[in-house]
Write a protein that holds these residues in place. Structure first.
Motif, PDB file in Angstrom:
ATOM      1  N   SER A 117       0.827  -1.208   0.000  1.00  0.00           N
ATOM      2  CA  SER A 117       0.000   0.000   0.000  1.00  0.00           C
ATOM      3  C   SER A 117       0.858   1.253   0.000  1.00  0.00           C
ATOM      4  O   SER A 117       1.988   1.241   0.501  1.00  0.00           O
ATOM      5  CB  SER A 117      -0.907   0.029   1.238  1.00  0.00           C
ATOM      6  OG  SER A 117      -1.793  -1.070   1.254  1.00  0.00           O
ATOM      7  N   LEU A 118       0.296   2.292  -0.579  1.00  0.00           N
ATOM      8  CA  LEU A 118       0.883   3.627  -0.527  1.00  0.00           C
ATOM      9  C   LEU A 118      -0.248   4.631  -0.411  1.00  0.00           C
ATOM     10  O   LEU A 118      -1.366   4.372  -0.874  1.00  0.00           O
ATOM     11  CB  LEU A 118       1.701   3.941  -1.788  1.00  0.00           C
ATOM     12  CG  LEU A 118       3.099   3.343  -1.939  1.00  0.00           C
ATOM     13  CD1 LEU A 118       3.651   3.682  -3.318  1.00  0.00           C
ATOM     14  CD2 LEU A 118       4.028   3.832  -0.863  1.00  0.00           C
ATOM     15  N   LEU A 144      -4.934   9.847  -2.127  1.00  0.00           N
ATOM     16  CA  LEU A 144      -5.219   8.608  -2.845  1.00  0.00           C
ATOM     17  C   LEU A 144      -4.615   7.459  -2.050  1.00  0.00           C
ATOM     18  O   LEU A 144      -3.391   7.326  -1.977  1.00  0.00           O
ATOM     19  CB  LEU A 144      -4.646   8.640  -4.262  1.00  0.00           C
ATOM     20  CG  LEU A 144      -5.005   7.430  -5.123  1.00  0.00           C
ATOM     21  CD1 LEU A 144      -6.508   7.433  -5.437  1.00  0.00           C
ATOM     22  CD2 LEU A 144      -4.200   7.411  -6.432  1.00  0.00           C
ATOM     23  N   GLN A 145      -5.477   6.665  -1.438  1.00  0.00           N
ATOM     24  CA  GLN A 145      -5.038   5.475  -0.725  1.00  0.00           C
ATOM     25  C   GLN A 145      -5.026   4.318  -1.720  1.00  0.00           C
ATOM     26  O   GLN A 145      -6.053   3.979  -2.298  1.00  0.00           O
ATOM     27  CB  GLN A 145      -5.976   5.166   0.434  1.00  0.00           C
ATOM     28  CG  GLN A 145      -5.623   3.899   1.200  1.00  0.00           C
ATOM     29  CD  GLN A 145      -4.296   4.002   1.925  1.00  0.00           C
ATOM     30  OE1 GLN A 145      -4.011   5.022   2.548  1.00  0.00           O
ATOM     31  NE2 GLN A 145      -3.479   2.958   1.857  1.00  0.00           N
ATOM     32  N   MET A 146      -3.857   3.733  -1.901  1.00  0.00           N
ATOM     33  CA  MET A 146      -3.684   2.669  -2.885  1.00  0.00           C
ATOM     34  C   MET A 146      -3.335   1.376  -2.157  1.00  0.00           C
ATOM     35  O   MET A 146      -2.281   1.295  -1.517  1.00  0.00           O
ATOM     36  CB  MET A 146      -2.584   3.038  -3.883  1.00  0.00           C
ATOM     37  CG  MET A 146      -2.828   4.357  -4.594  1.00  0.00           C
ATOM     38  SD  MET A 146      -1.589   4.713  -5.859  1.00  0.00           S
ATOM     39  CE  MET A 146      -0.140   4.946  -4.841  1.00  0.00           C
ATOM     40  N   ASN A 147      -4.219   0.404  -2.244  1.00  0.00           N
ATOM     41  CA  ASN A 147      -4.015  -0.898  -1.617  1.00  0.00           C
ATOM     42  C   ASN A 147      -3.901  -1.983  -2.675  1.00  0.00           C
ATOM     43  O   ASN A 147      -4.280  -1.781  -3.829  1.00  0.00           O
ATOM     44  CB  ASN A 147      -5.173  -1.217  -0.668  1.00  0.00           C
ATOM     45  CG  ASN A 147      -5.298  -0.226   0.470  1.00  0.00           C
ATOM     46  OD1 ASN A 147      -4.309   0.348   0.941  1.00  0.00           O
ATOM     47  ND2 ASN A 147      -6.523  -0.012   0.930  1.00  0.00           N
ATOM     48  N   THR A 160      -8.760   4.336  -3.049  1.00  0.00           N
ATOM     49  CA  THR A 160      -9.789   5.208  -2.492  1.00  0.00           C
ATOM     50  C   THR A 160      -9.309   6.648  -2.536  1.00  0.00           C
ATOM     51  O   THR A 160      -8.231   6.957  -2.019  1.00  0.00           O
ATOM     52  CB  THR A 160     -10.113   4.831  -1.046  1.00  0.00           C
ATOM     53  OG1 THR A 160     -10.551   3.466  -0.994  1.00  0.00           O
ATOM     54  CG2 THR A 160     -11.221   5.727  -0.492  1.00  0.00           C
ATOM     55  N   ILE A 161     -10.106   7.503  -3.151  1.00  0.00           N
ATOM     56  CA  ILE A 161      -9.784   8.922  -3.187  1.00  0.00           C
ATOM     57  C   ILE A 161     -10.608   9.647  -2.136  1.00  0.00           C
ATOM     58  O   ILE A 161     -11.766   9.294  -1.890  1.00  0.00           O
ATOM     59  CB  ILE A 161     -10.027   9.520  -4.595  1.00  0.00           C
ATOM     60  CG1 ILE A 161      -9.464  10.938  -4.693  1.00  0.00           C
ATOM     61  CG2 ILE A 161     -11.510   9.483  -4.968  1.00  0.00           C
ATOM     62  CD1 ILE A 161      -9.453  11.497  -6.105  1.00  0.00           C
ATOM     63  N   SER A 162     -10.010  10.643  -1.502  1.00  0.00           N
ATOM     64  CA  SER A 162     -10.713  11.466  -0.523  1.00  0.00           C
ATOM     65  C   SER A 162     -10.110  12.864  -0.561  1.00  0.00           C
ATOM     66  O   SER A 162      -9.055  13.079  -1.158  1.00  0.00           O
ATOM     67  CB  SER A 162     -10.596  10.855   0.880  1.00  0.00           C
ATOM     68  OG  SER A 162      -9.239  10.777   1.283  1.00  0.00           O
TER      69      SER A 162
END
Length: 126
Positions: A17-18, A80-83, A68-70
């Motif tokens: 994740s980043l 941008l949460q990248m899993n 997930t963008i927030s």
């Protein structure tokens, strides 16, 4: 003028994740839409995810369920949460802002320009 400053890229193993961040600076009153695009070598720049000030979301099919963008409207910042990252997610990621409402003294206006960050490299590799 509007500046977008990105952070959070790097090297990660597949499945990792980043979290990317992008803060907009300038005489900004509000921003209609903020988003993330990416460009891999030899490819065109493509939309990854986009979020409006009202919370409307758009995702590329390739990242749905993983990214997930927030945003924090008060801070003019998008995340941008990248899993579950995959090697094919490797690219330079660019932050974008459009529909920027700005102040110049007592004059308020919506900029016709779209703004871009400098890009941050995301590499997914074992």
């Amino acid at each position: 003028q509007v500046q977008l400053v990105e952070s959070g890229g790097g090297l990660v193993q597949p499945g990792g994740s980043l979290r990317l961040s992008c803060a907009a600076a300038g005489s900004i009153l509000s921003i209609n839409a903020m988003g993330w695009y990416r460009q891999a070598p030899g490819n065109q720049r493509e939309l990854v995810a986009r979020i409006t000030s009202g919370g409307s979301l758009t995702y590329a099919d390739s990242v749905k369920g993983r990214f997930t963008i927030s945003r924090d409207n008060a801070k003019n910042t998008v995340y941008l949460q990248m899993n579950s990252l995959k090697p094919e997610d490797t690219a330079v990621y660019y932050c974008n802002a459009d529909g920027v409402r700005m102040a110049s003294g007592s004059y308020y206006y919506t900029s016709p320009d779209a703004y871009w960050g400098q890009g941050t490299q995301v590499t997914v590799s074992s």
